[in-house]
Design an enzyme around this catalytic site. Structure first.
Site, short mmCIF file in Angstrom:
data_model
loop_
_atom_site.label_atom_id
_atom_site.label_comp_id
_atom_site.label_asym_id
_atom_site.label_seq_id
_atom_site.Cartn_x
_atom_site.Cartn_y
_atom_site.Cartn_z
CE LYS A 15 -2.07 -1.10 3.86
NZ LYS A 15 -1.34 -2.37 4.14
NE ARG A 90 -4.38 -1.40 9.86
CZ ARG A 90 -3.37 -0.86 9.18
NH1 ARG A 90 -3.44 0.36 8.72
NH2 ARG A 90 -2.27 -1.55 8.96
NE ARG A 129 7.22 -2.21 6.39
CZ ARG A 129 5.88 -2.12 6.45
NH1 ARG A 129 5.20 -1.60 5.44
NH2 ARG A 129 5.24 -2.56 7.51
NE ARG A 162 6.15 0.06 10.34
CZ ARG A 162 5.01 -0.02 9.68
NH1 ARG A 162 4.91 0.48 8.46
NH2 ARG A 162 3.97 -0.61 10.22
NE ARG A 173 2.05 -4.56 11.53
CZ ARG A 173 3.05 -4.41 10.66
NH1 ARG A 173 4.24 -4.92 10.90
NH2 ARG A 173 2.85 -3.73 9.55
#
Ligand code: ADP
Ligand code: ADP
Ligand code: ZN
Length: 217
Positions: A15, A90, A129, A162, A173
């Site tokens: 996204k 969400r 990431r 992160r 998550r």
């Protein structure tokens, strides 16, 4: 008429990556609730202090809090010609709140683009990431590494992982997504706004598919 878009998809679907390309091409801002919340955590505002505990265990920040943030953000001048919502809504309550809010101002969502990526890819995408501390550019240690020695190609900034991209939080998550966010696929299907793209493969190919949806509307 503005170009009001929602990017839907699980954590790691791409996204943020696609939103940044849409910003460049269509000149509309990316509205990322995750980015707004992380900024608040970094600067230590009351919002940040509250949000941090939810984020670090892979849970959602309460609806009222996030809905408030988005309403404020969409009021700003740069959103008058449209925006890309990345990471919001969400939950069904967030989607309902967004619907009423946009209904009042007469500026509906044009498309909800669901970026489909099956679970087997997501853990690897999230754990690899890396993000630039200065400009927010996204990288992946394997799929889109920076060219230099671990620094950002755009600005030379430091790349970091992160807190919530560590493997135990990632698992949580993904469960949160399944339980609370995936019902939005049906929700937007029923409202006739849902478009889907295959989110596995080359970033440019996926972007092209998204642009076709937008331009063909
Ligand atoms: P990703 O895109 O990788 O899923 P985000 O940056 O969108 O991650 O979100 C990071 C975290 O911020 C989420 O796990 C959640 O705790 C919080 N968050 C972001 N957007 C929302 C939202 N719309 N509602 C509730 N919590 C949110
Ligand atoms: P989201 O915002 O949905 O959580 P991101 O855009 O941050 O997802 O992408 C998650 C990770 O996967 C990043 O490291 C990014 O570089 C990488 N990524 C994004 N799109 C692709 C793709 N099509 N193929 C491989 N890796 C990708
Ligand atoms: Zn940078």
């Amino acid at each position: 008429m503005g170009l009001n878009l929602i990017l839907l998809g699980p954590p790691g679907a791409g996204k943020g990556t696609q939103a940044k390309k849409l910003v460049e091409k269509y000149g509309i801002p990316q509205v990322s609730t995750g980015d707004i919340l992380r900024e608040a955590v970094k600067t230590g505002t009351p919002l940040g202090v509250e949000a941090k505990s939810y984020m670090n265990r892979g849970a959602l920040v309460p609806d009222e809090v996030v809905i408030g943030i988005v309403k404020e953000r969409l009021k700003r001048d740069d959103c008058t010609n449209g925006y890309v919502l990345d990471g919001f809504p969400r939950t069904i309550s967030q989607a309902d709140a967004l619907f009423s809010y946009l209904n009042e101002c007469g500026c509906p969502i044009n498309s909800v683009i669901d970026i489909r990526v099956s679970k087997e890819y997501l853990v690897k995408r999230l754990s690899g990431r890396r993000v630039c501390r200065s400009c927010g550019s996204g990288y992946h240690i394997e799929f889109s590494p920076s060219k230099g020695t671990g620094r950002c190609d755009n600005c030379g900034g430091e790349l970091f992982q992160r807190d919530d991209d560590r493997e135990d939080v990632v698992t949580k998550r993904l469960e949160t997504y399944e339980a609370q966010t995936s019902p939005l696929v049906d929700y937007y299907e029923k409202s006739g706004l849902l478009k889907t793209v295959n989110g596995v493969g080359d970033v440019e190919v996926i972007f092209n598919d998204i642009c076709k949806i937008i331009d063909g509307r």
